[in-house]
Every structure is written in C-alpha cells, then in structure tokens.
Scaffold this active site. Structure first.
Site, mmCIF file in Angstrom:
data_model
loop_
_atom_site.group_PDB
_atom_site.id
_atom_site.type_symbol
_atom_site.label_atom_id
_atom_site.label_comp_id
_atom_site.label_asym_id
_atom_site.label_seq_id
_atom_site.Cartn_x
_atom_site.Cartn_y
_atom_site.Cartn_z
ATOM 1 N N TYR A 58 85.145 50.287 -16.135
ATOM 2 C CA TYR A 58 84.170 49.498 -16.678
ATOM 3 C C TYR A 58 83.046 50.449 -17.213
ATOM 4 C CZ TYR A 58 80.901 45.685 -17.372
ATOM 5 O OH TYR A 58 80.359 44.643 -17.612
ATOM 6 N N GLN A 94 81.616 33.826 -17.795
ATOM 7 C CA GLN A 94 80.390 33.257 -17.220
ATOM 8 C C GLN A 94 79.088 33.269 -18.419
ATOM 9 O OE1 GLN A 94 78.434 36.136 -14.728
ATOM 10 N NE2 GLN A 94 77.304 34.522 -13.549
HETATM 11 N N1 SER Z 1 78.471 41.974 -13.397
HETATM 12 C C1 SER Z 1 78.936 43.176 -13.831
HETATM 13 C C2 SER Z 1 79.697 43.620 -12.856
HETATM 14 O O1 SER Z 1 79.519 43.521 -11.627
HETATM 15 C C3 SER Z 1 78.122 44.294 -14.170
HETATM 16 O O2 SER Z 1 77.655 44.303 -15.626
HETATM 17 O O3 SER Z 1 80.986 44.450 -13.267
#
Ligand code: SER
Length: 324
Positions: free
Chosen positions: A147, A16
C-alpha cells in the site's frame, strides 16, 4: 486560464471517506454535479438518493471514461484504493487497483483537459530511514507495505503529470481517519474506529495493536475540510502538489481507550497485536504538516476529547435506536 471545478466524478464513493466526502461535495457543487461511483458495494440510501451513482472498475480506462463522457466531467476525486491490511494479504491486486486506477484517472484527466484531479496519499508513504517523531513532510520515503509503495509511486506519478502535462493534480497524506458513518475497509488504523463501535455495543474491545502504539489520526469533519480546502486553494499558491501531510491528532491506543472510559466507565480494552503491529510500528507517531499550513492554511479543529465525545454521542444514539 485556469478552469473552474464544475462536474466532479468521485471514485471509491462508497468507502469510508468517499461516502461522506461525496455528500459534502454535492452540498457545495450541487447534487447533479457530483457523480458517485463504486466497485461492488451498494451505496447507502443517502448516497444513492442524493445524485447520480454508477458501478465502475477503475482498472479499466473504458469503464471510467464512459461516465466521464456521459456527464461531461471536468474534475476527478480519486478515492478508490486498497488499504494497507488488505494490501498485505494481496499485494498484486493492491498494486493493480492503486496504480492502474491512478494512471487511468490521470490519463483521462489529461486527455479531457480537466480542471483538477485529487488523488489522496497516506501516512503509509513513510517507513525505513526516517525519524518517526515529528516526521518532516519532505523526507526519505521507504515504505514497508505494498500500500505504501503504491502511495509513494502515486505521489511521484501525480507530480509528474503536473510537471510534464501541466495538469492540476493535488493530493494529501491522510492519517488514520475516524468516523461514524461508514466503516474503513481493511487498514491498519481501523482499530481506532472499531473501538468506538465495540465500546458502545459490547462495552469491550480487543485491539490488534499494542497499547503504546501511537499513530496520527483525524476525525472525519477535519478530513472533509482538509480535502475541500486543498481542492479550493489557488493553484499558484501551491509549491507542493500531491504530497501534503495533514496533521490531526496523535494518540496511543491506550490514550484512546482511556478517553472512551471517561464516558463509559465500564469499558474494557484488551490488546492482542497481529500482523498489523509491524505496519503501525513503521509509520510516524507524530508528523509535521508545515507545507499544508503555509500553502493553503490547513488547521484541524478536533482534539482527542472533542472527537471522542462526538463519536460516542452519534453511536450511542444509533445504538439506542437499534440501528448499530
Ligand atoms: N488508514 C490507512 C490504513 O490504515 C492509512 O492510510 O491503511
């Protein structure tokens, strides 16, 4: 003597942010001086036709190094990562892609004495033990997602390479990024992009977080500007390195739906929260970005109204042309 940025490698260039950032970097540094790389997804014609492109695997040092050598790369913009939603479904792969990838990039940059490395971080570094309103830049980082764990470790690792090896590493914590070119790939903030596509295509959207969910977001032109401004800042003016919060616009899912309704009065939004609600609830509603403002002059340009109007203009035109 500080080296100048001349030949850039972008990882995750099909993603993106990467897809638009690569084009902006090519505009600034010259098409042949910005080498785009991706893992599997085919690049768009705009990306493929505007400069060099390679498929690589950031988990393999050799794979990255081959392109670095071939193009005499002196700067790496490391956008390749698994996002929060996908990461929760496959935490081990998330760790491997995000950590092995970052470590490979940092080691190569150190060994080739590169000018600069940019490794983005995220809103996801926050979690337990912190106020979610006006969350400070420098505070407790106890994320609840894999993450987020990789992003906290990434920030620490990048700062370690600055201190230990004198490598110029920089990073900014992106909020949810909203854009009309390439869809995001499996994050918690993806609803704030999908809502626009579905509003234009179908006139309705089912949102996977509650209507009162507020998160920091940013429109892509601001995201590109923040990234390029940080890259261009004099190293000596930076006190932080890899952990700059950059604020854009905070709004709830309902406020976004209401703003879209001003342009598309028949638009209907329903709310059916899934596993990503808990992730969204663990992230800031609003956050403070004083270090970015003070150390390299960060200031966003878009608000909710101007971002919404721009997104709907672009997507409506594409829809009318049968290309959405
Ligand atoms: N856009 C990302 C996510 O939602 C956050 O950094 O994982």
């Amino acid at each position: 003597m500080k080296k100048e940025i001349q030949k850039i490698l972008v990882t995750g260039a099909v993603g993106q942010i990467g897809s638009e950032l690569t084009l902006a970097l090519r505009e600034k540094y010259g098409s042949d001086n910005v080498v785009a790389t991706g893992r599997k997804t085919e690049p768009s014609p705009a990306l493929r036709d505007s400069g060099p492109f390679y498929f690589i695997d950031v988990m393999s040092r050799e794979s990255v190094e081959e392109v670095v050598k071939k193009h005499d790369i002196d700067t790496i913009v490391h956008m390749a990562a698994l996002l929060s939603g996908v990461g929760e479904k496959n935490p081990e792969l998330c760790w491997k892609v995000n950590m092995d990838g970052t470590m490979n990039v940092l080691n190569i940059a150190r060994d080739y004495e590169m000018a600069q490395v940019l490794v983005p971080s995220s809103i996801a570094v926050f979690g337990k033990g912190v106020s979610l309103d006006n969350t400070p830049n420098d505070t407790v980082l106890k994320p609840t997602t894999m993450y987020g764990v990789t992003k906290v470790c990434g920030e620490l690792l990048c700062d370690y390479y600055v201190d230990k090896f004198g490598l110029d590493v920089r990073g900014l914590r992106y909020p949810g990024i909203i854009s009309a070119e390439t869809l995001p790939g499996g994050g918690t903030t993806d609803y704030a992009v999908a809502i626009f596509y579905d509003a234009v295509k179908y006139g309705k959207y089912t949102c996977f977080v509650r209507e009162d969910t507020m998160l920091p977001m940013m429109y892509m032109p601001d995201c590109i500007k923040a990234t390029m401004d940080l890259m261009a800042a004099p190293f000596d003016s930076l006190k932080h390195h890899s952990d700059f919060t950059v604020d854009g616009i905070s709004f709830t899912a309902k406020e976004l739906a209401d703003e879209i309704k001003k342009h598309l009065p028949h638009f209907e939004c329903a709310y059916e929260p899934d596993f990503r609600q808990a992730i969204a609830d663990s992230w800031p509603n609003t956050w403070d970005d004083t270090p970015a403002r003070e150390e390299w002059g960060w200031k966003p340009a878009y608000d909710l109204a101007s971002m919404t109007k721009d997104m709907l203009d672009i997507l409506s035109k594409r829809h009318a042309a049968g290309k959405l």
